[in-house]
Design a protein around this motif. Structure first.
Motif, PDB file in Angstrom:
ATOM      1  N   PRO A 211      -1.561 -12.231   1.961  1.00  0.00           N
ATOM      2  CA  PRO A 211      -0.578 -10.744   1.883  1.00  0.00           C
ATOM      3  C   PRO A 211       1.016 -10.833   2.094  1.00  0.00           C
ATOM      4  O   PRO A 211       0.678 -11.359   3.921  1.00  0.00           O
ATOM      5  CB  PRO A 211      -2.552 -10.072   2.489  1.00  0.00           C
ATOM      6  N   THR A 212       1.422  -9.762   2.049  1.00  0.00           N
ATOM      7  CA  THR A 212       2.453  -9.926   2.971  1.00  0.00           C
ATOM      8  C   THR A 212       2.994  -8.663   4.044  1.00  0.00           C
ATOM      9  O   THR A 212       3.729  -8.270   4.587  1.00  0.00           O
ATOM     10  CB  THR A 212       4.109  -9.684   2.272  1.00  0.00           C
ATOM     11  N   GLY A 213       0.995  -8.100   4.028  1.00  0.00           N
ATOM     12  CA  GLY A 213       1.458  -6.468   4.580  1.00  0.00           C
ATOM     13  C   GLY A 213       0.464  -6.583   4.381  1.00  0.00           C
ATOM     14  O   GLY A 213      -0.437  -6.539   3.604  1.00  0.00           O
ATOM     15  N   PRO A 214       0.031  -5.141   4.819  1.00  0.00           N
ATOM     16  CA  PRO A 214      -1.561  -4.400   4.783  1.00  0.00           C
ATOM     17  C   PRO A 214      -1.594  -3.985   3.462  1.00  0.00           C
ATOM     18  O   PRO A 214      -0.959  -3.176   2.200  1.00  0.00           O
ATOM     19  CB  PRO A 214      -0.962  -3.319   5.721  1.00  0.00           C
ATOM     20  N   MET A 215      -3.290  -4.074   3.039  1.00  0.00           N
ATOM     21  CA  MET A 215      -3.266  -3.307   2.123  1.00  0.00           C
ATOM     22  C   MET A 215      -3.703  -1.498   1.949  1.00  0.00           C
ATOM     23  O   MET A 215      -4.014  -0.779   3.037  1.00  0.00           O
ATOM     24  CB  MET A 215      -4.997  -3.702   1.116  1.00  0.00           C
ATOM     25  N   ILE A 216      -2.756  -1.154   0.719  1.00  0.00           N
ATOM     26  CA  ILE A 216      -2.458   0.763   1.408  1.00  0.00           C
ATOM     27  C   ILE A 216      -3.301   1.633   0.210  1.00  0.00           C
ATOM     28  O   ILE A 216      -3.035   0.951  -1.043  1.00  0.00           O
ATOM     29  CB  ILE A 216      -1.065   0.405   1.194  1.00  0.00           C
ATOM     30  N   ARG A 217      -4.132   1.779   0.962  1.00  0.00           N
ATOM     31  CA  ARG A 217      -4.719   2.768  -0.990  1.00  0.00           C
ATOM     32  C   ARG A 217      -3.897   3.848  -1.007  1.00  0.00           C
ATOM     33  O   ARG A 217      -2.709   4.993  -0.625  1.00  0.00           O
ATOM     34  CB  ARG A 217      -5.750   3.992   0.695  1.00  0.00           C
ATOM     35  N   VAL A 218      -3.733   3.689  -2.498  1.00  0.00           N
ATOM     36  CA  VAL A 218      -3.405   5.293  -3.292  1.00  0.00           C
ATOM     37  C   VAL A 218      -3.867   5.679  -3.977  1.00  0.00           C
ATOM     38  O   VAL A 218      -4.759   6.139  -4.705  1.00  0.00           O
ATOM     39  CB  VAL A 218      -2.776   4.118  -4.666  1.00  0.00           C
ATOM     40  N   HIS A 219      -4.030   7.333  -3.701  1.00  0.00           N
ATOM     41  CA  HIS A 219      -4.951   8.196  -3.495  1.00  0.00           C
ATOM     42  C   HIS A 219      -5.192   9.200  -4.763  1.00  0.00           C
ATOM     43  O   HIS A 219      -3.749   9.404  -5.863  1.00  0.00           O
ATOM     44  CB  HIS A 219      -4.532   9.563  -2.261  1.00  0.00           C
TER      45      HIS A 219
ATOM     46  N   MET B  58      -8.325   2.946  -5.497  1.00  0.00           N
ATOM     47  CA  MET B  58      -6.924   2.702  -5.753  1.00  0.00           C
ATOM     48  C   MET B  58      -6.370   1.759  -4.414  1.00  0.00           C
ATOM     49  O   MET B  58      -6.154   2.739  -3.736  1.00  0.00           O
ATOM     50  CB  MET B  58      -6.279   2.306  -6.826  1.00  0.00           C
ATOM     51  N   TYR B  59      -5.805   0.762  -4.359  1.00  0.00           N
ATOM     52  CA  TYR B  59      -4.696   0.182  -3.037  1.00  0.00           C
ATOM     53  C   TYR B  59      -4.309  -1.095  -4.156  1.00  0.00           C
ATOM     54  O   TYR B  59      -4.610  -1.316  -5.430  1.00  0.00           O
ATOM     55  CB  TYR B  59      -5.805  -0.755  -2.231  1.00  0.00           C
ATOM     56  N   ARG B  60      -2.805  -0.679  -3.198  1.00  0.00           N
ATOM     57  CA  ARG B  60      -1.869  -1.625  -3.180  1.00  0.00           C
ATOM     58  C   ARG B  60      -1.797  -3.152  -2.472  1.00  0.00           C
ATOM     59  O   ARG B  60      -1.901  -2.919  -1.269  1.00  0.00           O
ATOM     60  CB  ARG B  60      -0.456  -0.906  -3.261  1.00  0.00           C
ATOM     61  N   LEU B  61      -1.578  -4.107  -3.263  1.00  0.00           N
ATOM     62  CA  LEU B  61      -1.777  -5.188  -2.302  1.00  0.00           C
ATOM     63  C   LEU B  61      -0.756  -5.794  -2.591  1.00  0.00           C
ATOM     64  O   LEU B  61      -0.429  -6.517  -3.468  1.00  0.00           O
ATOM     65  CB  LEU B  61      -3.072  -6.507  -2.462  1.00  0.00           C
ATOM     66  N   ASP B  62       0.418  -6.379  -1.885  1.00  0.00           N
ATOM     67  CA  ASP B  62       1.451  -7.228  -2.117  1.00  0.00           C
ATOM     68  C   ASP B  62       1.775  -8.821  -1.214  1.00  0.00           C
ATOM     69  O   ASP B  62       0.714  -8.949  -0.503  1.00  0.00           O
ATOM     70  CB  ASP B  62       3.166  -6.756  -1.792  1.00  0.00           C
ATOM     71  N   THR B  63       1.330  -9.276  -2.285  1.00  0.00           N
ATOM     72  CA  THR B  63       1.488 -11.398  -1.924  1.00  0.00           C
ATOM     73  C   THR B  63       2.721 -11.818  -1.456  1.00  0.00           C
ATOM     74  O   THR B  63       3.437 -11.380  -2.687  1.00  0.00           O
ATOM     75  CB  THR B  63       0.091 -11.626  -1.956  1.00  0.00           C
ATOM     76  N   ASP B  64       2.367 -12.877  -1.518  1.00  0.00           N
ATOM     77  CA  ASP B  64       3.408 -14.269  -1.696  1.00  0.00           C
ATOM     78  C   ASP B  64       3.695 -14.288  -3.531  1.00  0.00           C
ATOM     79  O   ASP B  64       4.233 -15.546  -4.385  1.00  0.00           O
ATOM     80  CB  ASP B  64       3.015 -15.220  -0.792  1.00  0.00           C
TER      81      ASP B  64
ATOM     82  N   ALA C 120      -2.948  -4.032  -7.959  1.00  0.00           N
ATOM     83  CA  ALA C 120      -3.073  -3.304  -8.366  1.00  0.00           C
ATOM     84  C   ALA C 120      -4.467  -3.642  -8.179  1.00  0.00           C
ATOM     85  O   ALA C 120      -5.224  -4.143  -9.287  1.00  0.00           O
ATOM     86  CB  ALA C 120      -3.217  -1.949  -9.515  1.00  0.00           C
ATOM     87  N   VAL C 121      -5.570  -3.382  -7.117  1.00  0.00           N
ATOM     88  CA  VAL C 121      -6.783  -3.251  -6.721  1.00  0.00           C
ATOM     89  C   VAL C 121      -7.767  -2.201  -6.566  1.00  0.00           C
ATOM     90  O   VAL C 121      -7.312  -1.504  -6.153  1.00  0.00           O
ATOM     91  CB  VAL C 121      -7.210  -4.135  -4.844  1.00  0.00           C
ATOM     92  N   LYS C 122      -8.075  -2.259  -7.473  1.00  0.00           N
ATOM     93  CA  LYS C 122      -9.303  -1.168  -7.593  1.00  0.00           C
ATOM     94  C   LYS C 122     -10.920  -1.738  -7.264  1.00  0.00           C
ATOM     95  O   LYS C 122     -11.937  -2.211  -8.233  1.00  0.00           O
ATOM     96  CB  LYS C 122      -9.099  -1.118  -9.303  1.00  0.00           C
ATOM     97  N   GLU C 123     -11.205  -0.601  -6.621  1.00  0.00           N
ATOM     98  CA  GLU C 123     -12.699  -0.587  -6.209  1.00  0.00           C
ATOM     99  C   GLU C 123     -13.260   0.362  -6.836  1.00  0.00           C
ATOM    100  O   GLU C 123     -13.091   1.766  -6.677  1.00  0.00           O
ATOM    101  CB  GLU C 123     -12.739  -0.268  -4.263  1.00  0.00           C
ATOM    102  N   LEU C 124     -14.132   0.004  -8.320  1.00  0.00           N
ATOM    103  CA  LEU C 124     -15.217   0.944  -8.663  1.00  0.00           C
ATOM    104  C   LEU C 124     -16.226   1.311  -7.857  1.00  0.00           C
ATOM    105  O   LEU C 124     -16.906   0.432  -7.357  1.00  0.00           O
ATOM    106  CB  LEU C 124     -15.460   0.304  -9.747  1.00  0.00           C
TER     107      LEU C 124
END
Length: 307
Positions: A9-17, A24-30, A35-39
């Motif tokens: 990860p290049t920063g924290p995972m961010i909740r997308v409301h 759903m969350y956005r995760l930025d990595t190297d 888009a990470v969806k928590e079912l």
């Protein structure tokens, strides 16, 4: 969530409301943006078929359907490559955009993907008098309105149970609505495939075409946009099923079930740890209580769009 396969990860995972069923969350990595969806696996109306849907998504992506690349799937997590684009408002889209959606549907329906299970069929609940009484007793903001429409909700449930569906049944997305679409350089990108499965073709076409041809209510349905979805479907090699009320029964039944699910979450009165926030459940419940009687009353007008 086990996400180490996505890189550092290049920063924290961010909740997308804004999700109506999941979070759903956005995760930025190297390795890029995901888009990470928590079912929500706690109080779903039916179990997710995560592996089946993921296989279907992979086939659609490989066939060139415009959509985020599916990366991985687990019991309670879906991961896709992040796609930038403009959200599609709940308003009539352009005829060209609608035509492309019709072509995309034809391409999806032509995929040869194994699907062992048949169509999802949940019983249509008839407990609307009890729900209305509880809503009024607990002071829900939409309770009185629900109580005034109980007989209409019972009539809608009967319609959903008894409407004849002529077929054919196809493997499809099942939820192409404005909130599940992006526009990238003016062209469609199809999101949120987790409800994919078998569905009567008329229900898929009617739900999709109407959602793209109307505004927030049903006073501004654009017949030309509705027809453009169907024209695109035929141009893409699809064949239209017979006209009739079955074109709209899936939309009505799905909205009915979704409204009831949100009503139950509101009546529970507690913020759930998964799925939509309580405020969004109240908004969805109120929209259904107001909108479903209007939609049901306009069935003759909607059927005229098929002529």
């Amino acid at each position: 969530m086990e996400l180490s396969h996505l890189g550092t990860p290049t920063g924290p995972m961010i909740r997308v409301h804004g999700g109506f069923a999941n979070r759903m969350y956005r995760l930025d990595t190297d390795q890029g943006a995901f888009a990470v969806k928590e079912l929500n696996v706690v109080d779903r109306r039916w179990p997710y078929r995560v592996e089946d849907v993921f296989r279907f998504e992979r086939a659609a992506f490989a066939a060139g359907v415009p959509m985020p690349e599916p990366i991985s799937a687990g019991h309670d997590t879906l991961v896709h490559r992040w796609v930038e684009g403009e959200r599609v408002p709940e308003a009539p889209v352009s005829a060209g955009y609608a035509f492309e959606i019709g072509e995309i549907l034809a391409r999806i329906h032509a995929l040869d993907v194994p699907w062992a299970r048949g169509a999802v069929k949940e019983p249509t609940s008839r407990d609307w008098p009890e729900l209305a009484a509880r809503a009024v007793a607990t002071g829900q903001p939409w309770g009185d309105e629900l109580a005034s429409h109980v007989e209409t909700f019972l009539a809608i449930a009967r319609f959903v149970d008894t409407c004849e569906r002529p077929g054919p049944v196809v493997l499809t997305h099942r939820d192409i609505q404005p909130w599940n679409l992006l526009a990238r350089e003016g062209r469609p990108v199809v999101l949120d495939w987790e409800l994919a499965g078998m569905l009567d073709l008329s229900g898929e076409l009617g739900s999709t075409a109407l959602s793209l041809a109307k505004g927030p209510g049903f006073d501004s349905v654009e017949p030309a946009v509705f027809r453009s979805v169907l024209d695109g479907y035929v141009a893409g090699g699809g064949e239209l099923p017979p006209a009739g009320p079955s074109w709209f029964v899936f939309l009505i039944g799905g909205w009915l079930g979704h409204t009831r699910w949100n009503i139950l979450r509101c009546l529970a009165g507690a913020e759930a740890t998964t799925g939509p926030d309580l405020a969004l459940s109240h908004e969805s419940a109120g929209d259904g209580v107001r909108g479903l009687p209007d939609l049901f009353g306009r069935l003759p007008e909607l059927e005229a769009l098929l002529l």
